[in-house]
Design a protein around this motif. Sequence first.
Motif, PDB file in Angstrom:
ATOM      1  N   UNK A  30       0.837  -1.201   0.000  1.00  0.00           N
ATOM      2  CA  UNK A  30       0.000   0.000   0.000  1.00  0.00           C
ATOM      3  C   UNK A  30       0.877   1.259   0.000  1.00  0.00           C
ATOM      4  N   UNK A  31       1.933   1.257   0.805  1.00  0.00           N
ATOM      5  CA  UNK A  31       2.837   2.403   0.856  1.00  0.00           C
ATOM      6  C   UNK A  31       3.484   2.633  -0.510  1.00  0.00           C
ATOM      7  N   UNK A  32       3.859   1.538  -1.184  1.00  0.00           N
ATOM      8  CA  UNK A  32       4.455   1.668  -2.511  1.00  0.00           C
ATOM      9  C   UNK A  32       3.454   2.241  -3.506  1.00  0.00           C
ATOM     10  N   UNK A  33       2.188   1.867  -3.383  1.00  0.00           N
ATOM     11  CA  UNK A  33       1.151   2.405  -4.269  1.00  0.00           C
ATOM     12  C   UNK A  33       1.008   3.910  -4.074  1.00  0.00           C
ATOM     13  N   UNK A  34       0.995   4.356  -2.831  1.00  0.00           N
ATOM     14  CA  UNK A  34       0.898   5.794  -2.572  1.00  0.00           C
ATOM     15  C   UNK A  34       2.121   6.527  -3.123  1.00  0.00           C
ATOM     16  N   UNK A  35       3.283   5.909  -3.007  1.00  0.00           N
ATOM     17  CA  UNK A  35       4.506   6.507  -3.566  1.00  0.00           C
ATOM     18  C   UNK A  35       4.404   6.594  -5.087  1.00  0.00           C
ATOM     19  N   UNK A  36       3.875   5.548  -5.708  1.00  0.00           N
ATOM     20  CA  UNK A  36       3.745   5.535  -7.165  1.00  0.00           C
ATOM     21  C   UNK A  36       2.782   6.614  -7.645  1.00  0.00           C
ATOM     22  N   UNK A  37       1.666   6.771  -6.958  1.00  0.00           N
ATOM     23  CA  UNK A  37       0.691   7.797  -7.344  1.00  0.00           C
ATOM     24  C   UNK A  37       1.289   9.189  -7.179  1.00  0.00           C
ATOM     25  N   UNK A  38       2.030   9.404  -6.103  1.00  0.00           N
ATOM     26  CA  UNK A  38       2.680  10.701  -5.891  1.00  0.00           C
ATOM     27  C   UNK A  38       3.661  11.008  -7.016  1.00  0.00           C
ATOM     28  N   UNK A  39       4.427  10.001  -7.436  1.00  0.00           N
ATOM     29  CA  UNK A  39       5.375  10.199  -8.527  1.00  0.00           C
ATOM     30  C   UNK A  39       4.650  10.485  -9.833  1.00  0.00           C
TER      31      UNK A  39
END
Length: 236
Positions: A30-39
């Motif tokens: 989930x944390x990686x998904x939020x990072x991906x969306x931010x990028x």
Amino acid sequence: MLVAAAVCPHTPLLVPALAGAGQGELAGLRSACHEAVAALLAAGPDRVVVVGGADHDRAFDGWAAGSLRSYGVDVTTGAGVPVLPLSLTVGRWLLERAAYDFGAVALRAVAADAPADACLKLGAELAGEGRVALLVAADGSACLTANSPGHLDPAAAPYDDLVAGALAGGDHETLAALDPGTADRLWASGRAALQVLAGAAAGGAFDGSLLARAAPYGVGYFTAVWRRRGAAPGSS
């Protein structure tokens, strides 16, 4: 022009209330998904298109609603009567967490059994105007273990390795060449959405980064970011 893309799973288990016993591994995903969306949003797109597999092709505006009530938790994203398929519901939920302006969002369902050439054509059309970013909701194979939803298939792990390598390398040609029949046999429900990404990225060069990969319930989940080379935020 496609300037960036993020690939995230569309499992409802990304929602904290549903994570259950897999909380630790799923929290990292989930944390990686939020990072991906931010990028994705940092690329400065004019609009974001959320793409995900469904029973049928259908376009929705950014305000359309989806619900996870059928999965055991009262979580809704969007406004009005829930109409979004699971993939777009989870994709929209992730984008909502980033507080993005949904007036600049389109939601596009692609039939999970759509032919590869139709997916590639759709991707090219979606990337055709302005600076476009794609949030692609796509799972890998559900045949990775004996306890997977589709049971164990020895071809599942190599298939997911192929997809993971393509995502890590920004390799749209490999995604474009995925075989729909093989993907269907391996319960790889994200194949069509990934080929929409391939169509949108055709003709461009992208730097890829695989942020996370997991299979906590025998289903392949990936999180990745693609950035177009030479496309600085806000440039045309």
